[in-house]
Design an enzyme around this catalytic site. Structure first.
Site, mmCIF file in Angstrom:
data_model
loop_
_atom_site.group_PDB
_atom_site.id
_atom_site.type_symbol
_atom_site.label_atom_id
_atom_site.label_comp_id
_atom_site.label_asym_id
_atom_site.label_seq_id
_atom_site.Cartn_x
_atom_site.Cartn_y
_atom_site.Cartn_z
ATOM 1 N N THR A 164 3.536 -121.326 71.891
ATOM 2 C CA THR A 164 3.932 -122.542 71.171
ATOM 3 C C THR A 164 4.501 -122.206 69.800
ATOM 4 O O THR A 164 5.542 -122.734 69.396
ATOM 5 C CB THR A 164 2.713 -123.472 70.997
ATOM 6 O OG1 THR A 164 2.258 -123.866 72.280
ATOM 7 C CG2 THR A 164 3.063 -124.710 70.186
ATOM 8 N N CYS B 198 -5.516 -123.103 82.538
ATOM 9 C CA CYS B 198 -6.455 -124.080 83.092
ATOM 10 C C CYS B 198 -6.195 -124.349 84.566
ATOM 11 O O CYS B 198 -6.970 -125.040 85.221
ATOM 12 C CB CYS B 198 -6.363 -125.391 82.322
ATOM 13 S SG CYS B 198 -6.560 -125.158 80.553
ATOM 14 N N THR C 235 -5.281 -116.599 57.846
ATOM 15 C CA THR C 235 -6.487 -115.774 57.817
ATOM 16 C C THR C 235 -6.747 -115.335 56.375
ATOM 17 O O THR C 235 -6.018 -115.711 55.460
ATOM 18 C CB THR C 235 -6.318 -114.517 58.695
ATOM 19 O OG1 THR C 235 -5.364 -113.656 58.066
ATOM 20 C CG2 THR C 235 -5.832 -114.888 60.093
ATOM 21 N N VAL D 215 -6.193 -112.562 55.169
ATOM 22 C CA VAL D 215 -5.197 -111.569 54.733
ATOM 23 C C VAL D 215 -3.827 -112.242 54.659
ATOM 24 O O VAL D 215 -3.415 -112.909 55.609
ATOM 25 C CB VAL D 215 -5.171 -110.376 55.717
ATOM 26 C CG1 VAL D 215 -4.014 -109.442 55.390
ATOM 27 C CG2 VAL D 215 -6.492 -109.625 55.674
ATOM 28 N N TYR E 222 -1.624 -115.122 60.277
ATOM 29 C CA TYR E 222 -2.106 -116.416 60.763
ATOM 30 C C TYR E 222 -2.830 -116.192 62.092
ATOM 31 O O TYR E 222 -2.626 -115.180 62.758
ATOM 32 C CB TYR E 222 -0.932 -117.367 60.994
ATOM 33 C CG TYR E 222 -0.145 -117.681 59.741
ATOM 34 C CD1 TYR E 222 -0.255 -118.924 59.129
ATOM 35 C CD2 TYR E 222 0.728 -116.743 59.180
ATOM 36 C CE1 TYR E 222 0.478 -119.233 57.987
ATOM 37 C CE2 TYR E 222 1.453 -117.035 58.036
ATOM 38 C CZ TYR E 222 1.324 -118.280 57.442
ATOM 39 O OH TYR E 222 2.048 -118.575 56.316
ATOM 40 N N GLY F 114 -5.885 -120.496 68.334
ATOM 41 C CA GLY F 114 -6.425 -120.465 69.696
ATOM 42 C C GLY F 114 -7.900 -120.116 69.783
ATOM 43 O O GLY F 114 -8.656 -120.281 68.831
ATOM 44 N N TYR G 87 -5.532 -155.156 79.869
ATOM 45 C CA TYR G 87 -6.294 -155.548 81.046
ATOM 46 C C TYR G 87 -5.422 -156.184 82.119
ATOM 47 O O TYR G 87 -4.617 -157.061 81.850
ATOM 48 C CB TYR G 87 -7.396 -156.542 80.647
ATOM 49 C CG TYR G 87 -7.912 -157.369 81.803
ATOM 50 C CD1 TYR G 87 -8.453 -156.751 82.917
ATOM 51 C CD2 TYR G 87 -7.826 -158.758 81.786
ATOM 52 C CE1 TYR G 87 -8.908 -157.504 83.997
ATOM 53 C CE2 TYR G 87 -8.285 -159.521 82.851
ATOM 54 C CZ TYR G 87 -8.807 -158.891 83.966
ATOM 55 O OH TYR G 87 -9.245 -159.621 85.028
ATOM 56 N N LYS H 230 -13.389 -157.499 79.545
ATOM 57 C CA LYS H 230 -14.216 -156.757 78.581
ATOM 58 C C LYS H 230 -14.224 -155.313 79.057
ATOM 59 O O LYS H 230 -14.988 -154.932 79.936
ATOM 60 C CB LYS H 230 -15.626 -157.325 78.554
ATOM 61 C CG LYS H 230 -15.701 -158.772 78.071
ATOM 62 C CD LYS H 230 -17.025 -159.421 78.426
ATOM 63 C CE LYS H 230 -17.018 -160.908 78.059
ATOM 64 N NZ LYS H 230 -18.093 -161.669 78.716
#
Lengths: 565, 565
Positions: A14, A42, A273, A275, A279, A282, A426, A434
């Site tokens: 990403t 997944c 991070t 340092v 970066y 995850g 609804y 409800k």
């Protein structure tokens, strides 16, 4: 600008793509140890179960397609073996030819993920013992199954991967046993709610061996022997270790980055991070829990992707912040769906919060429209402030919808009482006028206004021994006779007004019905007549499921091998 | 305390039951003109279509069951014919024997609902012309169908009832035509989104005669002739008038209560009318629109139930407030689901708001898991402030979920850019790691940051005539050849960097692809090379659906009877 990214799956991929979209001229290289990038982590259990049949579906992108579209160098089978922050370079090993080279960076992104926790037990590492994390792991298991046609599997560990794998192996016709030390599966859920998951697993023939400690494994000609502490062994044709994951941060540690829980990488809300110019995103990073503000490890794909995007923004001159992880998750458990967001009651109490809960059993949609199914919903909120802390829902259709509504409410900082005000869509095939979430809000609003006082499962012991309380089941005689709690008398709600004299005055009345609705009405009738009442949150339906589950767990524990029946 | 309630359906029945729960000793009487109380208004079309087969399912409660549980006197076939606020009584007519009597109240609740709008046209009132609002109406239509086996129906009006009825009559095998003056069905949707609904209706054989004015009806031996202005008549075996509803407030008007839009009852946020001790709820009252703050009429069951509860609280000494209606609604349209919340672009502009929109086509769940379906999502937000104003989604599974998430976000006052931060539950069968709602947030965040500039359908005319712009379709050659917009050139996104010299410098580039994703990437490549770019929100997929629909509407209009083909 030259950017190097370690790891080409969720967060890394990403970040890479967004950096390109924000900067057409950056030089971007991703080093991925495995042979696959941007794969559907997944989805792996579903490939094993033949739900996803085309292996190409698992790999959303290839290095070639990624380069074509984004001009990103995706170097698979390349492992970054050390970071040299002082000279802003990394050492990379080409796993295909063993060559090691050094590459400099202006910005470095670590997205190494987590690895399956490997217990230090005798026999770990033998044949027929698998873990499931990568595409390679998946193919390995699939190949083993295709070749050897195992009839049975033991899964050590009952979290997301354990459950998804159990279902998929079962759907292949295998005999599946889950064994683990904790007495409940899926610890994002409270033990009472987990009972619903246990019951569904058993219904589909999964054997649950909960509360047992695995001491080791022995390879056999015909499979694996799983050694249990103080108990006879289990036998299976294959074993999968799914006891959890550990941040894969040896690299970060060696480079001197600040580490947190379980060796995870510490980052600020810009995902930086300790340092400069490094970066991380995850499963390897430590996040703030959105609800508690505590440090946490939350290994989920949604947060990883969001973090990758934030890093890209910040590297390209923006200022994006990660607000924390809320732990929203959902899992298919055979025909059921189990979902959660925020924190559960157990963890809320561990965090020192004073909490209350409501448990309800609403229908997924209007009862008069065919196909509606009951779900069990538990909403956790802070006493006094009514801050919404978390929710768990287990049921069939519409579960994922309500958890996302509750997740949004939590994210937005709504109070639990405000759930009653939500204007949700609804029509009979989709909901009720409800909505279940509104219903939870009505109940909590009633608590806030003093119209509803509750008792819970954990009060059972105390009240069942208390001579100075009245225990009253207000279901019909038929329902009562089919099963009820010890010590409870039965007066159906619709007869309560006529028979009110049967109830001793001056004693608090503890009420129950099937779902909690009729007993609430009964409690109002009694309160209107001068009684003090408490309503059982969840009803007999919930009580019965939890108690049956606990008995089954204990019986298995008490009888040794009997759990195999 | 003596409470009288006029109308025993949604708002009235809810108020009655809650007053009882809050006050065991109140005297509560409900007068209901029809023969049914607390019935499933929204289920009526599904009874006609045999989806709901048991007529008892339609009536959730009977006067007997209500009395048994709540000690509420439900007087059916009783019409309140006048209110006398000065002496706090109502005059009631027993419709069974014509007897009129007067009854006093301490608190009066009006929940009379709305009635089907009856146009003043010749022939209204003839046989074979129906409306659908009550259980009686439903049985009347059902009986007519069972007896006469009509082969065709014309429905005048294409709102909720019109569409649900069209579907249900079609499922019975009838030839169904919807005729109305507006050129779009379902006006809670913008015209472009309504195209998706039109296309689904046509796909299932519903004839749409949009933009035609009905001038009257003529009874015939073999059915009804529907007279159209400037056009040949339509013929059908039966007609249902479903052109909308009007607040049923003659009673309130005569009693001197302040009235608002279309004669609706004006109430404050405690649901109090202008006359002391008289409250009102449901389709008869004027509400504040939650998003615009404007007065509005919103006839939906969810608000009616909430309002009934609020009235009960206030009558029993509490202080509950109705925050306004947001218009969240959902409808099943054959295999599709169409849902909306907040305001649409059309109404936002009418309210004088400066708005922008994003249109996207995300999958209901991870693409690699079987069964995912594309949905079309439009999110409306205010320019400058990025206030979230509304959303519309049309698709298959997962539509109702996303609309409720967006409804919750609107209710909580989240900005449109904050949708990117929502921590929603993901597993492959339910969603994607970047949920559709997050995706909308990412797009809006890109707009806010200047990374995405868009063009919309309404810009088409202008840019297609402009010589000083470049029109570029970045889909594959195959996709382009299967259909594209006039005047657009084709360079596939993956060839764009090599062929960038083909694009004239200095001219703004208007981009399109199939869904908007690839053209966004193309826009970033071009911007990185010094071009000014605009991305088409919705992609060719959306454009094509809208343009085809519009052509079909116009063709029907141009060819007279050709709409029957």
């Amino acid at each position: 600008m030259k950017v190097i990214i370690v790891g080409g799956v969720a967060g890394g991929a990403t970040a890479a793509a967004r950096i390109r979209r924000l900067n057409e001229h950056a030089e971007i290289t991703v080093f991925e140890r495995s042979g696959y990038i941007s794969y559907a982590n997944c989805g792996l259990p579903y490939y094993i179960g033949d739900v996803i049949t085309d292996p190409e579906e698992l790999t959303l992108q290839t290095p070639e397609s990624f380069f074509k579209r984004f001009r990103i160098n995706m170097k698979i089978h390349h492992e970054v073996i050390s970071i040299h922050p002082e000279r802003k370079t990394v050492s990379v090993k080409n796993l295909e030819n063993g060559e090691i080279f050094e590459e400099n960076y202006d910005k470095l992104i670590l997205s190494p993920g987590a690895k399956p926790t490997q217990p230090r037990l005798p026999g770990v590492g033998i044949d027929k013992l698998f873990t499931l994390r990568t595409v390679e792991d998946t193919f390995r298991i699939k190949e083993y199954i295709n070749k050897n046609h195992p009839k049975s599997a033991v899964l050590a560990g009952g979290g997301f991967i354990g459950l998804e794998l159990a279902e998929n192996l079962r759907e292949l016709g295998m005999d599946v046993t889950i064994v683990q030390r904790p007495k409940q599966l899926m610890n994002p859920f409270d033990p009472d709610m987990a009972s619903m998951i246990h019951n569904e697993m058993r219904k589909h023939g999964i054997k649950l061996v909960l509360g047992y400690t695995v001491e080791g494994f022995k390879g056999k000609d015909n499979g694996v022997e799983i050694l249990l502490k103080d108990n006879p062994s289990l036998q299976a044709d294959m074993v999968v270790l799914a006891i959890g994951v550990t941040p894969d941060t040896a690299l970060a540690k060696e480079a001197g980055l600040e580490l947190g829980i379980k060796g995870s990488i510490v980052v600020n809300d810009r995902m930086e991070t300790s340092v400069p110019d490094i970066y991380a995103a995850g499963d390897a990073v430590q996040v703030k829990h959105y609800v508690t503000g505590d440090d946490a490890l939350i290994s989920l794909a949604g947060p990883a992707n969001k973090q990758g995007r934030i890093i890209a923004d910040n590297i390209c001159g923006g200022d994006s912040r990660y607000l924390g992880s809320q732990g929203s998750s959902v899992i298919k458990v055979f025909d059921m769906t189990a979902a959660t967001t925020g924190i559960n009651e157990t963890n809320a109490k561990k965090s020192g919060l004073e909490v209350d809960t409501v448990i309800l059993s609403p229908m997924s949609h209007a009862g008069y429209y065919p196909g509606g199914k009951v779900m069990t919903m538990k909403v956790v909120f802070e006493k006094e402030t009514y801050r919404l802390l978390g929710a768990q829902i287990i049921g069939y259709e519409g579960v994922d919808k309500r958890i996302d509504v509750l997740a949004t409410a939590i994210h937005a900082g709504l109070k639990a009482t405000q759930l009653k005000d939500l204007d949700l869509a609804y029509a009979p095939p989709y909901s009720s006028a409800k909505d279940p979430v509104n219903m939870a809000g009505f109940m909590i609003d009633n608590i806030a206004k003093g119209t509803l006082k509750q008792w819970h499962l954990e009060d059972m012991d105390k009240i069942s021994k208390d001579q100075n309380v009245v225990l009253l089941d207000v279901r019909t005689v038929g329902e009562f006779n089919r099963g009820h709690m010890d010590g409870f008398n039965n007066i159906p709600v619709d007869e309560l007004r006529e028979r009110i004299n049967e109830i001793e005055k001056g004693k608090p009345v503890y009420l129950i019905c099937q779902s909690g609705l009729r007993s609430y009405i009964a409690s109002r009738i009694l309160e209107g007549n001068g009684y003090e009442t408490y309503n059982f949150s969840g009803g007999f339906r919930f009580y019965d499921a939890v108690v049956n589950d606990r008995a089954l767990i204990e019986r298995a524990y008490a009888c040794g091998m009997d759990y195999k029946k």
